[in-house]
Design an enzyme around this catalytic site. Structure first.
Site, PDB file in Angstrom:
ATOM      1  N   CYS A  43      -2.680  11.387   3.878  1.00 46.07           N
ATOM      2  CA  CYS A  43      -3.063  10.437   2.817  1.00 46.07           C
ATOM      3  C   CYS A  43      -2.990  11.110   1.447  1.00 46.07           C
ATOM      4  O   CYS A  43      -2.738  10.460   0.442  1.00 46.07           O
ATOM      5  CB  CYS A  43      -4.504   9.978   2.981  1.00 46.07           C
ATOM      6  SG  CYS A  43      -4.847   9.105   4.487  1.00 46.07           S
ATOM      7  N   GLU A  90       0.832  -1.222   0.000  1.00 47.63           N
ATOM      8  CA  GLU A  90       0.000   0.000   0.000  1.00 47.63           C
ATOM      9  C   GLU A  90       0.858   1.260   0.000  1.00 47.63           C
ATOM     10  O   GLU A  90       0.400   2.354   0.321  1.00 47.63           O
ATOM     11  CB  GLU A  90      -0.963  -0.026   1.193  1.00 47.63           C
ATOM     12  CG  GLU A  90      -1.842  -1.275   1.223  1.00 47.63           C
ATOM     13  CD  GLU A  90      -3.241  -1.105   0.642  1.00 47.63           C
ATOM     14  OE1 GLU A  90      -3.796  -0.006   0.716  1.00 47.63           O
ATOM     15  OE2 GLU A  90      -3.790  -2.100   0.107  1.00 47.63           O
ATOM     16  N   HIS A 121      -3.986   1.765   7.651  1.00 49.14           N
ATOM     17  CA  HIS A 121      -2.595   2.025   7.246  1.00 49.14           C
ATOM     18  C   HIS A 121      -1.855   2.552   8.478  1.00 49.14           C
ATOM     19  O   HIS A 121      -2.451   3.206   9.340  1.00 49.14           O
ATOM     20  CB  HIS A 121      -2.531   3.100   6.146  1.00 49.14           C
ATOM     21  CG  HIS A 121      -3.091   2.675   4.826  1.00 49.14           C
ATOM     22  ND1 HIS A 121      -3.951   3.456   4.079  1.00 49.14           N
ATOM     23  CD2 HIS A 121      -2.902   1.547   4.095  1.00 49.14           C
ATOM     24  CE1 HIS A 121      -4.262   2.838   2.962  1.00 49.14           C
ATOM     25  NE2 HIS A 121      -3.651   1.675   2.946  1.00 49.14           N
TER      26      HIS A 121
HETATM   27  O1  SUG Z   1      -7.811   3.042   0.805  1.00 51.57           O
HETATM   28  N1  SUG Z   1     -10.503   5.253   1.033  1.00 51.57           N
HETATM   29  C1  SUG Z   1      -9.069   5.047   1.043  1.00 51.57           C
HETATM   30  C2  SUG Z   1      -8.399   5.991   1.999  1.00 51.57           C
HETATM   31  C3  SUG Z   1      -6.891   5.937   1.867  1.00 51.57           C
HETATM   32  C4  SUG Z   1      -6.217   6.685   2.932  1.00 51.57           C
HETATM   33  N2  SUG Z   1      -4.827   6.640   2.718  1.00 51.57           N
HETATM   34  C5  SUG Z   1      -3.869   6.623   3.700  1.00 51.57           C
HETATM   35  N3  SUG Z   1      -4.166   6.284   4.933  1.00 51.57           N
HETATM   36  N4  SUG Z   1      -2.656   6.835   3.389  1.00 51.57           N
HETATM   37  C6  SUG Z   1      -8.738   3.587   1.387  1.00 51.57           C
HETATM   38  O2  SUG Z   1      -9.404   3.024   2.252  1.00 51.57           O
HETATM   39  C7  SUG Z   1     -12.743   4.950   0.197  1.00 51.57           C
HETATM   40  C8  SUG Z   1     -13.381   4.865  -1.154  1.00 51.57           C
HETATM   41  C9  SUG Z   1     -14.805   4.428  -1.146  1.00 51.57           C
HETATM   42  O3  SUG Z   1     -15.236   3.772  -0.211  1.00 51.57           O
HETATM   43  O4  SUG Z   1     -15.451   4.731  -2.140  1.00 51.57           O
HETATM   44  C10 SUG Z   1     -11.267   4.698   0.100  1.00 51.57           C
HETATM   45  O5  SUG Z   1     -10.807   4.028  -0.803  1.00 51.57           O
END
Ligand code: SUG
Length: 416
Positions: free
Chosen positions: A347, A162, A230
């Site tokens: 993020c 990731e 994460h």
């Molecule tokens: O992968 N949300 C992302 C958020 C990523 C956050 N990134 C870090 N922590 N670096 C995920 O969970 C939600 C999209 C949706 O549900 O439509 C989403 O993908």
């Protein structure tokens, strides 16, 4: 050559929506079905970029990926019987969270003296697993100068990767040699552990890191089970500072000792559970902050507005500021549209240590370019998306033409 930290923020795409696709991401699942505001979301993200640029920091950006992803739907033989979540996946604007685009090892850490980037395969979540080919194309364009950069393909898909969200770097200054810490998950109880240890080891080997300066640390299963999908939801590092929740790592003392053994100048700013519970840390995104070395000296923590709305978190921030620690200032930003999908200030950015002159200038931000982007967003990005409209042809057309207009304005139509 002057190596500096450049933050590459992901511009929020015109299809930004709340489909609740990420199991283990509490904000995203809680907000499933809500009406999103793509235009507002993109402008909020752009304002965050402008704010950091105004502080004298180098700022870059990545563009939204092509959505809806027709090729992916075709590969799934999508027809009227297909699960609506898969249709929504093909529309996801999730590439905005560029901390998951790649893992980056700056040139001073790598055996060949180049900055290495490995695009993240994001295999655990279907909606994110389709990102890497288009992200790779963008990275290969932005960092095409092979004297200074090496851009790697994704780690083979059985090993979940990731990207930088599970990677921390400790150094005296960004341009000096660092110690890189890879945080993986083994178990997340009710939720998946998305970063696999083997993926982290593949990245470290292919970047040519010195084994004595590459550490592998397990994330706490309780943190994953509490919604820290994460590591950057419970910890962030910058230069000599580790800012972490007491329950971030499976073995708290072992983690701190291992980092200190490889990097003796380590300063730990730890938030005890007795002051801020894991639940408060995760709902406020206290640790999903940008911890920035300011040009005038000192560090600033860029936190989401939600941190000041949480009494425990806000009180801890005040006490931290009153102490004589390494974090000298707290700056609040509004990224609520992204936060509602579980994406905070950290993020939204990928850190790359490089000389900005070696990056394709089309990916570097200036005030004039930010104005141009804001104009395109205001004219083209949908004001709202109701998840019930996902899949409809008219909306697909407006999302496609909005992105095409931005690419044309930025002279990046080769990414079409
Ligand atoms: O992968 N949300 C992302 C958020 C990523 C956050 N990134 C870090 N922590 N670096 C995920 O969970 C939600 C999209 C949706 O549900 O439509 C989403 O993908």
């Amino acid at each position: 050559m002057t190596l500096v930290e450049i933050n590459f923020d992901g511009l929020v795409g015109p299809s930004h929506n709340y489909a609740g696709l990420s199991l283990g991401n509490l904000a995203a699942t809680k907000n499933a079905g809500k009406v999103s505001q793509p235009r507002k979301a993109a402008l909020q993200g752009l304002d965050k970029m402008r704010g950091n640029m105004a502080s004298g920091l180098a700022q870059g950006f990545f563009l939204p990926l092509p959505r809806p992803n027709a090729g992916w739907l075709e590969a799934l033989a999508a027809d009227a019987t297909i699960n609506p979540a898969l249709i929504a996946s093909a529309w996801s604007a999730s590439s905005m969270w560029t901390a998951n685009a790649a893992t980056v090892s700056p040139a001073p850490d790598c055996a060949d003296g180049r900055c290495h980037l490995t695009v993240a395969n994001l295999v655990t979540m279907p909606h994110r697993s389709q990102e890497w080919p288009d992200t790779l194309a963008q990275l290969r364009l932005a960092f095409a100068d092979s004297k200074h950069f090496a851009v790697h393909r994704a780690v083979p898909p059985c090993f979940g990767d990731e990207g930088a969200a599970n990677h921390m770097r400790f150094c005296e200054g960004h341009a000096s040699t660092g110690v890189e810490v890879f945080v993986y998950g083994r178990s997340g109880g009710r939720f998946p552990a998305r970063q696999h240890e083997q993926a982290s080891r593949v990245v470290a080997r292919s970047h040519g890191l010195d084994p004595a300066k590459a550490l592998f640390i397990e994330q706490s299963p309780e943190a994953i089970a509490a919604g820290a999908f994460h590591n950057d939801v419970v910890a962030v590092a910058n230069a000599q500072v580790l800012f972490a929740h007491e329950q971030a790592f499976a073995d708290r003392e072992g983690a701190n000792d291992a980092i200190r053994a490889a990097f003796p100048a380590l300063e730990v700013v730890e938030v005890p559970s007795s002051r801020v519970s894991l639940a408060d840390a995760i709902s406020s995104y206290l640790f999903n902050a940008q911890l920035l070395s300011m040009p005038e000296g000192g560090m600033t923590l860029v936190v989401p507005g939600e941190c000041r709305e949480n009494t425990a978190v806000s009180g801890w921030l005040d006490d931290m500021l009153a102490s004589n620690g390494p974090i000298r200032a707290v700056k609040v930003v509004d990224v609520r549209e992204s936060m509602a999908n579980g994406g905070g200030p950290a993020c939204l950015r990928l850190r790359v240590v490089a000389d900005p002159a070696t990056v394709d200038p089309r990916f570097m931000l200036s005030e004039a370019k930010a104005d141009l982007m804001a104009e395109v967003i205001a004219a083209q990005w949908p004001e709202e998306i109701d998840p019930a409209d996902i899949g409809k042809a008219a909306l697909a057309q407006s999302v496609l033409s909005a992105r095409a207009a931005l690419l044309a304005a930025l002279n990046l139509s080769e990414l079409a």
